[in-house]
Every structure is written in structure tokens, then in C-alpha cells.
Design a protein around this motif. Structure first.
Motif, PDB file in Angstrom:
ATOM      1  N   ILE A  49      41.284  45.945  40.037  1.00  0.00           N
ATOM      2  CA  ILE A  49      41.788  43.991  39.635  1.00  0.00           C
ATOM      3  C   ILE A  49      42.787  43.995  39.655  1.00  0.00           C
ATOM      4  O   ILE A  49      43.266  42.550  39.684  1.00  0.00           O
ATOM      5  CB  ILE A  49      41.322  44.198  37.924  1.00  0.00           C
ATOM      6  N   GLY A  50      43.829  45.412  38.968  1.00  0.00           N
ATOM      7  CA  GLY A  50      45.778  45.024  39.604  1.00  0.00           C
ATOM      8  C   GLY A  50      45.703  44.285  40.973  1.00  0.00           C
ATOM      9  O   GLY A  50      46.945  43.312  41.038  1.00  0.00           O
ATOM     10  N   VAL A  51      45.290  44.735  41.876  1.00  0.00           N
ATOM     11  CA  VAL A  51      45.364  44.488  43.071  1.00  0.00           C
ATOM     12  C   VAL A  51      45.328  42.897  42.928  1.00  0.00           C
ATOM     13  O   VAL A  51      45.294  42.733  44.074  1.00  0.00           O
ATOM     14  CB  VAL A  51      44.808  45.364  43.946  1.00  0.00           C
ATOM     15  N   LEU A  52      43.213  43.008  42.779  1.00  0.00           N
ATOM     16  CA  LEU A  52      42.862  41.539  42.961  1.00  0.00           C
ATOM     17  C   LEU A  52      44.396  40.352  42.371  1.00  0.00           C
ATOM     18  O   LEU A  52      43.858  39.280  42.639  1.00  0.00           O
ATOM     19  CB  LEU A  52      41.733  41.383  42.601  1.00  0.00           C
ATOM     20  N   LYS A  53      43.914  40.668  41.081  1.00  0.00           N
ATOM     21  CA  LYS A  53      45.513  39.373  40.419  1.00  0.00           C
ATOM     22  C   LYS A  53      46.862  39.693  41.520  1.00  0.00           C
ATOM     23  O   LYS A  53      47.448  37.983  41.044  1.00  0.00           O
ATOM     24  CB  LYS A  53      45.533  40.208  39.326  1.00  0.00           C
ATOM     25  N   ILE A  65      37.111  42.013  48.422  1.00  0.00           N
ATOM     26  CA  ILE A  65      36.471  42.463  47.849  1.00  0.00           C
ATOM     27  C   ILE A  65      36.447  43.665  47.095  1.00  0.00           C
ATOM     28  O   ILE A  65      37.516  44.115  47.690  1.00  0.00           O
ATOM     29  CB  ILE A  65      35.335  42.814  48.836  1.00  0.00           C
ATOM     30  N   LEU A  66      35.568  43.838  46.159  1.00  0.00           N
ATOM     31  CA  LEU A  66      36.248  45.214  45.971  1.00  0.00           C
ATOM     32  C   LEU A  66      35.167  46.108  45.877  1.00  0.00           C
ATOM     33  O   LEU A  66      33.640  45.408  45.391  1.00  0.00           O
ATOM     34  CB  LEU A  66      36.596  44.398  43.841  1.00  0.00           C
ATOM     35  N   ILE A  67      34.672  47.052  45.478  1.00  0.00           N
ATOM     36  CA  ILE A  67      34.177  48.394  45.476  1.00  0.00           C
ATOM     37  C   ILE A  67      34.130  49.297  44.277  1.00  0.00           C
ATOM     38  O   ILE A  67      35.457  50.006  44.227  1.00  0.00           O
ATOM     39  CB  ILE A  67      34.250  48.750  47.102  1.00  0.00           C
ATOM     40  N   SER A  68      33.168  49.922  44.295  1.00  0.00           N
ATOM     41  CA  SER A  68      33.041  50.721  42.907  1.00  0.00           C
ATOM     42  C   SER A  68      31.995  51.753  43.113  1.00  0.00           C
ATOM     43  O   SER A  68      30.910  51.322  43.604  1.00  0.00           O
ATOM     44  CB  SER A  68      33.922  50.149  41.471  1.00  0.00           C
ATOM     45  N   ALA A  69      32.380  53.470  42.882  1.00  0.00           N
ATOM     46  CA  ALA A  69      31.292  53.873  42.102  1.00  0.00           C
ATOM     47  C   ALA A  69      30.853  54.013  40.761  1.00  0.00           C
ATOM     48  O   ALA A  69      30.130  54.428  40.522  1.00  0.00           O
ATOM     49  CB  ALA A  69      31.076  55.474  42.764  1.00  0.00           C
ATOM     50  N   ALA A  73      27.900  45.690  34.864  1.00  0.00           N
ATOM     51  CA  ALA A  73      28.305  44.523  34.853  1.00  0.00           C
ATOM     52  C   ALA A  73      29.273  43.918  33.792  1.00  0.00           C
ATOM     53  O   ALA A  73      29.762  42.899  35.047  1.00  0.00           O
ATOM     54  CB  ALA A  73      27.527  43.617  33.614  1.00  0.00           C
ATOM     55  N   GLU A  74      30.508  44.186  32.882  1.00  0.00           N
ATOM     56  CA  GLU A  74      31.358  43.545  32.532  1.00  0.00           C
ATOM     57  C   GLU A  74      32.569  44.289  33.927  1.00  0.00           C
ATOM     58  O   GLU A  74      33.376  43.069  33.556  1.00  0.00           O
ATOM     59  CB  GLU A  74      31.855  44.588  31.296  1.00  0.00           C
ATOM     60  N   THR A  75      32.678  44.635  34.447  1.00  0.00           N
ATOM     61  CA  THR A  75      34.092  44.656  35.365  1.00  0.00           C
ATOM     62  C   THR A  75      33.445  43.609  36.688  1.00  0.00           C
ATOM     63  O   THR A  75      34.448  43.039  37.029  1.00  0.00           O
ATOM     64  CB  THR A  75      34.196  46.616  36.128  1.00  0.00           C
ATOM     65  N   ALA A  76      32.357  43.504  36.741  1.00  0.00           N
ATOM     66  CA  ALA A  76      31.805  42.960  38.015  1.00  0.00           C
ATOM     67  C   ALA A  76      32.525  41.402  37.247  1.00  0.00           C
ATOM     68  O   ALA A  76      32.595  39.899  37.869  1.00  0.00           O
ATOM     69  CB  ALA A  76      30.329  42.866  38.169  1.00  0.00           C
ATOM     70  N   VAL A  77      31.371  41.101  36.719  1.00  0.00           N
ATOM     71  CA  VAL A  77      32.317  39.027  36.088  1.00  0.00           C
ATOM     72  C   VAL A  77      33.892  39.478  36.248  1.00  0.00           C
ATOM     73  O   VAL A  77      34.018  38.477  36.070  1.00  0.00           O
ATOM     74  CB  VAL A  77      31.775  39.442  34.090  1.00  0.00           C
ATOM     75  N   GLU A  78      34.378  40.407  34.962  1.00  0.00           N
ATOM     76  CA  GLU A  78      36.533  40.375  36.004  1.00  0.00           C
ATOM     77  C   GLU A  78      36.471  39.959  36.879  1.00  0.00           C
ATOM     78  O   GLU A  78      37.041  39.042  37.134  1.00  0.00           O
ATOM     79  CB  GLU A  78      36.454  41.417  34.826  1.00  0.00           C
ATOM     80  N   ALA A  79      35.991  40.764  37.891  1.00  0.00           N
ATOM     81  CA  ALA A  79      36.213  40.761  38.762  1.00  0.00           C
ATOM     82  C   ALA A  79      36.150  39.130  39.628  1.00  0.00           C
ATOM     83  O   ALA A  79      37.344  38.418  39.821  1.00  0.00           O
ATOM     84  CB  ALA A  79      35.444  41.397  39.309  1.00  0.00           C
ATOM     85  N   MET A  80      34.832  38.460  39.298  1.00  0.00           N
ATOM     86  CA  MET A  80      34.663  37.615  40.005  1.00  0.00           C
ATOM     87  C   MET A  80      35.346  35.985  38.821  1.00  0.00           C
ATOM     88  O   MET A  80      35.997  35.209  40.061  1.00  0.00           O
ATOM     89  CB  MET A  80      32.684  37.238  39.747  1.00  0.00           C
ATOM     90  N   GLU A  82      38.380  36.307  37.951  1.00  0.00           N
ATOM     91  CA  GLU A  82      39.551  36.755  38.299  1.00  0.00           C
ATOM     92  C   GLU A  82      39.865  36.359  40.070  1.00  0.00           C
ATOM     93  O   GLU A  82      40.846  35.928  40.740  1.00  0.00           O
ATOM     94  CB  GLU A  82      40.318  37.901  38.344  1.00  0.00           C
ATOM     95  N   GLY A  83      38.189  36.266  40.847  1.00  0.00           N
ATOM     96  CA  GLY A  83      37.954  35.342  41.948  1.00  0.00           C
ATOM     97  C   GLY A  83      37.874  35.689  43.273  1.00  0.00           C
ATOM     98  O   GLY A  83      38.400  35.470  44.185  1.00  0.00           O
ATOM     99  N   ALA A  84      37.554  37.189  42.791  1.00  0.00           N
ATOM    100  CA  ALA A  84      37.494  38.043  44.004  1.00  0.00           C
ATOM    101  C   ALA A  84      36.068  37.226  44.632  1.00  0.00           C
ATOM    102  O   ALA A  84      36.107  36.630  44.355  1.00  0.00           O
ATOM    103  CB  ALA A  84      35.885  39.566  43.725  1.00  0.00           C
ATOM    104  N   TYR A  85      35.550  37.701  45.482  1.00  0.00           N
ATOM    105  CA  TYR A  85      34.694  37.014  46.861  1.00  0.00           C
ATOM    106  C   TYR A  85      33.867  37.720  46.611  1.00  0.00           C
ATOM    107  O   TYR A  85      32.579  37.071  46.877  1.00  0.00           O
ATOM    108  CB  TYR A  85      35.430  37.494  48.534  1.00  0.00           C
ATOM    109  N   ASP A  86      33.714  39.209  46.952  1.00  0.00           N
ATOM    110  CA  ASP A  86      32.298  39.973  46.195  1.00  0.00           C
ATOM    111  C   ASP A  86      32.716  40.970  46.065  1.00  0.00           C
ATOM    112  O   ASP A  86      33.931  41.916  45.834  1.00  0.00           O
ATOM    113  CB  ASP A  86      31.850  40.163  47.925  1.00  0.00           C
ATOM    114  N   TYR A  87      31.502  41.900  44.791  1.00  0.00           N
ATOM    115  CA  TYR A  87      31.544  42.984  44.426  1.00  0.00           C
ATOM    116  C   TYR A  87      30.795  43.957  44.952  1.00  0.00           C
ATOM    117  O   TYR A  87      29.918  43.170  44.378  1.00  0.00           O
ATOM    118  CB  TYR A  87      32.036  42.687  42.894  1.00  0.00           C
ATOM    119  N   ILE A  88      30.914  44.904  45.210  1.00  0.00           N
ATOM    120  CA  ILE A  88      30.140  45.440  46.107  1.00  0.00           C
ATOM    121  C   ILE A  88      29.825  47.301  45.080  1.00  0.00           C
ATOM    122  O   ILE A  88      30.899  48.279  44.929  1.00  0.00           O
ATOM    123  CB  ILE A  88      30.453  46.296  47.520  1.00  0.00           C
ATOM    124  N   PRO A  89      28.689  47.865  44.760  1.00  0.00           N
ATOM    125  CA  PRO A  89      28.624  48.797  44.191  1.00  0.00           C
ATOM    126  C   PRO A  89      28.379  50.005  44.969  1.00  0.00           C
ATOM    127  O   PRO A  89      27.933  49.220  46.167  1.00  0.00           O
ATOM    128  CB  PRO A  89      27.678  49.042  43.197  1.00  0.00           C
TER     129      PRO A  89
END
Length: 201
Positions: A49-53, A65-69, A73-80, A82-89
Motif C-alpha cells: 500500500i505504501g508503494v502504491l501511494k 497491481i497488488l498481490i498477496s497471500a 476484504a479490508e486490504t482490497a478495499v483500501e487498495a482500490m 488508493e487507486g490500484a488497478y487490480d488486487y490479486i490474491p
């Protein structure tokens, strides 16, 4: 994962720059420009999220594009937000990841996923919706996906953001396009009457 993505994207013909963590990524963003940034959420110094900002501060149109293992839902909402193109689990399918990368880069260049210039000149029109930002292209793709199904769709957003326009676009692309599109202002119907208004009870 970083080395795997490097090999995969390089084999697809992309020029790839690696960063060992969020801090190094942010330093690279200050000195270089990138068409697309792919970052993990959890990193030892600065998180995804810091890199995204940082990317958005350097370039508001940056594609991230953010990816995470550890997807939540909270992180996905925050990422979007902040303007992420996509959030991939994780784990994700390689072909799906390649498709998302291709669509992201195509949206930035004003092309469709086959490399053709999008219609509409400087603006990409989608029904009554107008816009060419990565976020709008993503909305257009979602509209096309859900319009071909019979599923119920909840469209949320602040007043004036175009929820009804999205609903109309879905209707126009659906098999029900020849049927009436009925608009009901639920907020204007008393709570004790809304069931009878909607379902005829």
C-alpha cells in the motif's frame, strides 16, 4: 515469487526491473518511470500500500497491481480506494495474471487487448459513460462480464458517481435489453411500503 514473475514476464517480452523490497521500489520510482508496477502487499520495510501511494504521488496515472497471500476484504478495499488497478490474491493462475497485465498496459496505451485503437478518439465512450482512465476501463470490463450473466448486481457509490449509468449500460448489454428498464428511488419509498411496491404484496 519475485523471481518467478521476472522469468514469466521477461518470457512474454516485457522489460522487468526488480526491487528487493518496498523501500527500494520507492527509490526506483523517484529515479525511473514504469508502465506498470506489480508489488506484494507484505514486505519487510514499506508495504505494498505504501508503494502504491508513492507511485500515485509520483504519477497519478500510474498502474499498480497488488498481490498477496494474505488477502482480506479490508486490504482490497483500501487498495482500490488508493487507486490500484487490480488486487490479486495468491495463489493465482498464470494465464489470468498475464491477462490482467496485458489489459492494464493496453488501457494505458489507449488500445484494446488485441492491440487495436479504441473507438471514440481521445475519449473512450461506453454507452453514456465517458472516460479512459485505468479505473474506468476496469469498470467497462466488469460491465461486460456481468451483463452476460443472470446474476443480481449491487452497484454502490456516492451520490452523483454514475451508478444509474452503470446499471443502464449493464441492461443495454444484457439479454433483457429489449425489456423496460425501471428506475425506483428506494430512499423515497416509506419502509413499510417498499416490499409491496417492489413485489406487489
Amino acid at each position: 515469487m519475485r523471481e518467478f514473475l521476472d522469468i514469466m514476464l521477461t518470457s512474454e517480452g516485457y522489460d522487468v526491473t526488480l526491487a528487493s523490497g518496498g523501500k527500494e521500489a520507492c527509490e526506483l520510482l523517484d529515479s525511473e518511470t514504469f508502465d506498470l508496477i506489480v508489488t506484494d502487499i507484505r514486505m519487510k520495510d514499506i508495504d505494498g500500500i505504501g508503494v502504491l501511494k508513492k507511485a500515485k504521488a509520483v504519477d497519478p496515472q500510474a498502474l499498480v497491481i497488488l498481490i498477496s497471500a494474505y488477502a482480506t476484504a479490508e486490504t482490497a478495499v483500501e487498495a482500490m480506494k488508493e487507486g490500484a488497478y487490480d488486487y490479486i490474491p495468491k495463489p493465482f493462475k498464470v494465464n489470468e495474471f498475464k491477462r490482467i497485465v496485458q489489459e492494464a498496459l493496453a488501457s494505458k496505451k489507449g488500445l484494446d487487448t488485441k492491440g487495436h485503437e479504441k473507438p471514440g478518439g481521445d475519449k473512450y465512450h461506453f454507452g453514456l459513460l465517458v472516460g479512459e482512465s485505468p479505473q474506468m476501463i476496469k469498470i467497462y470490463n466488469l460491465i461486460e462480464k456481468v451483463a452476460s450473466t443472470s446474476t443480481n448486481v449491487l452497484i454502490s457509490g456516492e451520490s452523483g458517481t454514475g451508478k444509474e449509468l452503470v446499471a443502464r449500460a449493464i441492461h443495454q448489454l444484457s439479454e433483457r435489453k429489449d425489456k423496460r428498464f425501471v428506475v425506483i428511488n428506494c430512499a423515497g419509498i416509506p419502509e413499510n411500503l417498499i416490499e409491496s411496491e417492489l413485489f406487489g404484496y
